[in-house]
Design a protein around this motif. Structure first.
Motif, mmCIF file in Angstrom:
data_model
loop_
_atom_site.group_PDB
_atom_site.id
_atom_site.type_symbol
_atom_site.label_atom_id
_atom_site.label_comp_id
_atom_site.label_asym_id
_atom_site.label_seq_id
_atom_site.Cartn_x
_atom_site.Cartn_y
_atom_site.Cartn_z
ATOM 1 N N THR A 1 0.841 -1.199 0.000
ATOM 2 C CA THR A 1 0.000 0.000 0.000
ATOM 3 C C THR A 1 0.874 1.246 0.000
ATOM 4 O O THR A 1 0.600 2.217 -0.719
ATOM 5 N N LYS B 1 -0.324 2.626 9.483
ATOM 6 C CA LYS B 1 -1.716 2.502 9.933
ATOM 7 C C LYS B 1 -2.028 3.484 11.069
ATOM 8 O O LYS B 1 -2.729 3.164 12.030
ATOM 9 N N LEU C 1 -2.592 4.185 3.739
ATOM 10 C CA LEU C 1 -3.943 4.141 3.186
ATOM 11 C C LEU C 1 -4.518 5.538 2.988
ATOM 12 O O LEU C 1 -5.030 5.868 1.921
#
Length: 437
Positions: free
Chosen positions: A221, A330, A355
């Motif tokens: 990601t 995260k 993300l």
């Protein structure tokens, strides 16, 4: 994804067994996290878990690992649930695996076999397929006896001659060894090709930054976020197996080669570490390592230790080892997670979210600062007609300032040491040396 142990339509119904040996007793939280990770590995193999059992084992039984009562209990559960496979979260010897399969009347797969199966299903490039096949063959080499239970291994022959089962096993072993030798030769070609590519990047003064981390930490990601690539991403273990390299353009005309690598996991089978060494050389030869950690995982400290141990196993240690910057990924899932800026770039720890994009600009700034430490600022005086040298400055560096004095173009340019070494001086004017062939 299909599994080699599938026996019919749809995914197999399976049971997972978690032996807890007295000589390696884990804390409750650690054991629970390990068991959950193993079950997630089974999920990644496209199987449906109908039962997950924990068994304390005071002393491992040589022939079956588990005690007689525990073996009988699993046998009953296999029959009740009509399970096709039993996954055991512990290494099994060939004899233990064969005996358990007889006792449970089901396929038995240990931790190494499970990870190998997942890798075999996920590998896409020729290199990845070769590496997984090599690892699988090395694993199978000591387990050939399992495949020939129908042959007469009890009946011996005269002198050096064995029974027909023994001859068949030896034939298979010989064929596997021949195939292993062929795979090793092919992977050596891959290793030489990668070495040539790395040498080419070094000649062009393009540093390499490798992303490493525990599986499912968010490396791919982050790789996509930085390079705007379309690398496969999924919330599952070992979503990425095949290495990917992309050129990353940074502010100020700086650039580097970013490498996405396979994730690490507890007790990663040594067969895989050895087989994937050609791929993992991108980490060994990297100029900088970004260690991506899942800050939302309660076991992140233990996972970080696994990554450090694996890097040590790869030989990424000592004064010559590339520096490592830790990225706490995260951030969107963890309240109050902040970056820590140490006295040096390498002692810094960045909180990011691959993300959502939080902290990505800060990461790019840090990479620019790191690159800047390796760059030279040249103050050149070029003949105004020397378009070749000027074009080279634009292509391989960043023009910081420019002005003209009496038919001489004065400019300041930032570029890497190898590119800076290409310039020579004749009196008051600089020029680009001819490239040596």
């Amino acid at each position: 994804m299909s599994s080699t142990w599938e026996t019919g339509e749809g995914p197999d119904l399976v049971i997972t067994v978690h032996p807890e040996l007295a000589n390696r007793r884990l804390g409750e939280q650690t054991w629970k996290a390990r068991a959950e990770e193993f079950d997630r590995l089974v999920d990644a193999a496209a199987c449906v878990i109908v039962l997950s059992r924990r068994f304390p084992v005071r002393k491992a039984v040589a022939g079956m690992l588990l005690g007689e009562g525990q073996v009988e209990e699993i046998a009953r559960q296999v029959e009740i649930h009509e399970a096709a496979v039993v996954f055991v979260d512990h290494p099994l010897t060939p004899v233990q695996q064969r005996n358990l399969e007889k006792a449970w009347n089901a396929k038995v797969v240990d931790r190494t076999g499970l990870i190998l199966e997942i890798f075999a299903a996920r590998a896409r490039t020729r290199e990845g397929v070769l590496q997984v096949e090599l690892a699988s063959l090395n694993y199978q080499l000591g387990r050939l006896v399992r495949s020939w239970t129908h042959l007469e291994r009890q009946r011996g022959g005269f002198g050096f001659m064995g029974g027909p089962g023994e001859r068949q096993i030896e034939l298979d072993r010989r064929m596997i060894k021949v195939r292993i030798s062929a795979l090793e030769r092919d992977l050596e070609k891959v290793r030489r090709m990668r070495s040539t590519q790395r040498s080419g990047r070094k000649r062009k003064d393009i540093p390499t930054v490798a992303l490493v981390g525990y599986t499912n930490a968010g490396k791919s990601t982050l790789f996509n976020r930085l390079t705007e690539s379309g690398v496969y991403v999924a919330d599952q273990l070992f979503a990425t197996l095949d290495p990917t390299l992309r050129l990353l353009e940074l502010p100020g005309g700086l650039r580097l080669m970013l490498s996405d690598t396979v994730g690490f996991v507890q007790e990663l089978p040594h067969e895989l570490v050895d087989a994937f060494r050609a791929t993992l050389e991108e980490v060994i030869e990297a100029d900088l390592i970004l260690h991506v950690r899942d800050a939302s995982d309660p076991m992140q400290s233990e996972q970080a230790n696994v990554v450090h141990d694996t890097l040590h196993q790869l030989g990424v240690v000592g004064d010559d080892a590339p520096p490592v910057i830790e990225l706490l990924n995260k951030k969107d899932r963890v309240e109050g997670l902040v970056s820590f800026h140490g006295e040096t770039l390498i002692s810094s720890r960045l909180a990011i979210s691959a993300l959502s994009g939080e902290g990505i600009d800060e990461l790019k700034t840090l990479l620019c600062q790191w690159l800047g430490q390796e760059m030279n600022v040249l103050h050149l005086r070029l003949d105004v007609s020397d378009g070749r040298s000027l074009a080279y400055c634009h292509e391989h560096g960043v023009i910081l300032s420019t002005h003209t004095e009496d038919e001489v173009l004065c400019l300041s340019v930032r570029m890497g040491p190898a590119d800076a070494a290409r310039f020579d001086c004749d009196g008051d004017v600089h020029f680009l040396k001819q490239r040596q062939h």
